[in-house]
Design an enzyme around this catalytic site. Structure first.
Site, PDB file in Angstrom:
ATOM      1  N   HIS A  72      32.596  45.803  34.520  1.00 23.50           N
ATOM      2  CA  HIS A  72      32.512  44.639  35.401  1.00 23.50           C
ATOM      3  C   HIS A  72      31.153  44.560  36.093  1.00 23.50           C
ATOM      4  O   HIS A  72      30.563  43.484  36.200  1.00 23.50           O
ATOM      5  CB  HIS A  72      33.624  44.706  36.446  1.00 23.50           C
ATOM      6  CG  HIS A  72      33.652  43.536  37.390  1.00 23.50           C
ATOM      7  ND1 HIS A  72      34.463  42.440  37.189  1.00 23.50           N
ATOM      8  CD2 HIS A  72      32.972  43.284  38.525  1.00 23.50           C
ATOM      9  CE1 HIS A  72      34.276  41.569  38.163  1.00 23.50           C
ATOM     10  NE2 HIS A  72      33.376  42.061  38.996  1.00 23.50           N
ATOM     11  N   HIS A 134      39.501  36.203  36.678  1.00 28.58           N
ATOM     12  CA  HIS A 134      40.348  37.082  37.488  1.00 28.58           C
ATOM     13  C   HIS A 134      41.685  37.235  36.771  1.00 28.58           C
ATOM     14  O   HIS A 134      42.757  37.023  37.346  1.00 28.58           O
ATOM     15  CB  HIS A 134      40.528  36.513  38.899  1.00 28.58           C
ATOM     16  CG  HIS A 134      39.976  37.413  39.960  1.00 28.58           C
ATOM     17  ND1 HIS A 134      40.643  37.733  41.118  1.00 28.58           N
ATOM     18  CD2 HIS A 134      38.801  38.091  40.028  1.00 28.58           C
ATOM     19  CE1 HIS A 134      39.914  38.545  41.856  1.00 28.58           C
ATOM     20  NE2 HIS A 134      38.785  38.776  41.214  1.00 28.58           N
TER      21      HIS A 134
END
Length: 475
Positions: A72, A134
């Site tokens: 990430h 998300h």
């Protein structure tokens, strides 16, 4: 605890990790037990680094490395080496970045290097745009996962000094009529995820007075195990207010919500595979949303921008302080010293590593020249936003963290931002397709009505009307 973990004699809980004596199996054991999500080559790199320094790492140091080296935060696959049909390529360098560099349009202000992309608009203004997924958080906790996704991209726009003016979202769910008995173990029903995600997106944008102006929804069985939740935000900023000039001596200011245990290991969770245990094991990795706090924070940030008080800014998203503070120091050619006990926390007795990697929401990190500090803190106070001086930037190339007078982290930035190169092998499977044979239907009206009522074609008004799309009067 076994001999791999040595508790330090300090007024708070801190462990020395016996990395130097660990074999490969024990290195992977440490990675699993500490939730680092580092592979063997990365753990070996850590061992080599600390061997050169003739000491073992602390738990907070390994946690910092795990966050910074996560997919990430560092985008290891994009930056890594991919072998396909015998040819070695780097996706980011050879394709994504290369195309942009070759075109090199003069209206691109910032691309692939900041919280959001920035392009010139007109009359001295620029447009900032950020889109982020998300997915995993929304699969575990649909409302909170989607709401914090929206909050995160809003802060990314604030993180380049932009005023958020519009939100966007693109969503993918399993069929809403999917049989309950056919769901894999540990997977929530698509209808539950759908309603939670839609409510979370609307709640955050509506409460902040930011219109949701565009998006899309698609239903397919491939999204049953893991929905797609793309959140996006568009912002407007004066080009002369876009500043990134952090210097040694500047003060490190943490502003916004308090730091808690929510969102810990969020970035490593986001890159992991969802399993039937994810609901129980990873729920604390999902952050808690507070749009009212972010609205106050937004007003303060824009006032500080307009008065030219800060030298740099970033949001605290994935990896929390462990990622954001190191990134600011690294891109500014500085070092940084942080006093961790100054960080306002939600819970008593939080462990140092928990404070450092927490991804609690509605937090921003600013660098402020000493002469402007008093005025900047006054603005935060006027908006009832908690702001705290937690450290100072230095001339060396290291990140140092102390807690109640004890140094607990000391890492070189060169090492922290030079993880081992990820190597992957890609295989291309050529599909052999044939032209379908379609028999024309005899009752076209019935077929047309059936198509128009299909979830992927029918009106999405029931969702769209839950979002405020006219607030601010700009749409």
């Amino acid at each position: 605890m076994n001999s791999l973990y040595i508790k330090k004699e300090l007024p708070f809980e801190l462990f020395e990790i016996n990395l130097l004596s660990a074999d490969d199996e024990q290195l992977m054991q440490i990675s699993r037990e500490l939730g680092l999500a580092l592979n063997l080559e990365e753990m070996r790199a850590c061992k080599r680094y600390f061997s050169k320094r003739s000491r073992n790492p602390t738990d907070i140091e390994l946690q910092n490395i795990g966050q910074t080296w996560s997919e990430h935060c560092y985008h290891k696959t994009f930056k890594g080496e991919i072998t396909i049909h015998g040819k070695k390529v780097r996706l980011f360098k050879d394709y994504i970045w290369k195309a942009t560099k070759e075109l090199s349009p003069d209206w691109c202000v910032s691309v692939f290097e900041d919280n959001a992309g920035i392009v010139e608009f007109e009359n001295g203004y620029a447009i900032a745009v950020k889109v982020e997924t998300h997915n995993h958080p929304s699969a575990i906790e649909p409302f909170g996962g989607a709401a914090t996704g929206v909050g995160g991209v809003i802060r990314d726009v604030l993180g380049v000094w932009g005023k958020p003016i519009a939100n966007m979202d693109v969503l993918g769910f399993g069929p809403l009529d999917y049989p309950h008995e056919s769901l894999p173990p540990g997977v929530k029903h698509p209808r539950y995820i759908f309603s939670g995600v839609v409510a979370g997106i609307g709640s955050y944008g509506n409460n902040m007075g930011i219109p949701t102006i565009s998006g899309g929804i698609y239903f397919d069985e491939s999204y049953i195990g893991n929905p797609v939740v793309y959140c996006g935000c568009v912002g407007l900023l004066p080009l002369d207010k876009y500043v990134k000039r952090t210097r040694p001596g500047d003060v490190a200011v943490l502003a916004g919500g308090r730091t808690g245990r929510d969102g810990i290991h969020g970035v490593t969770f986001a890159s992991a595979e969802l399993t039937e245990e994810s609901e129980e094991v990873s729920r604390t990795a999902v952050q808690i949303a507070d749009p009212i706090e972010e609205e106050k924070l937004k007003r303060a940030i824009l006032q500080i921008r307009d008065e030219g008080l800060a030298s740099g800014i970033t949001d605290l998203g994935g990896g929390g302080m462990s990622s954001a503070i190191g990134e600011v120091a690294n891109r500014s050619g500085c070092g940084v010293k942080i006093d961790l006990e100054r960080v306002p926390t939600k819970h008593p007795n939080m462990l140092p590593w928990e404070i450092w990697v927490s991804e609690s929401q509605e937090r921003m990190f600013l660098t402020v020249p000493e002469k402007n500090l008093k005025r900047a803190l006054e603005i935060f106070e006027d908006e009832e936003v908690e702001a705290t001086v937690i450290g100072r930037f230095t001339e060396d190339q290291t990140v140092r963290v102390s807690h109640h007078g004890y140094q607990i982290l000391d890492l070189d930035l060169d090492f922290l931002f030079s993880p081992p190169t990820v190597k992957r092998t890609a295989k291309r499977k050529v599909q052999r397709l044939s032209e379908p044979r379609i028999t024309p239907p005899s009752e076209l009206n019935r077929v047309l009505l059936k198509l128009l009522s299909a979830p992927n074609i029918s009106s999405k008004e029931s969702v769209i009307r839950t979002y405020d799309h006219e607030v601010q009067g700009n749409t």
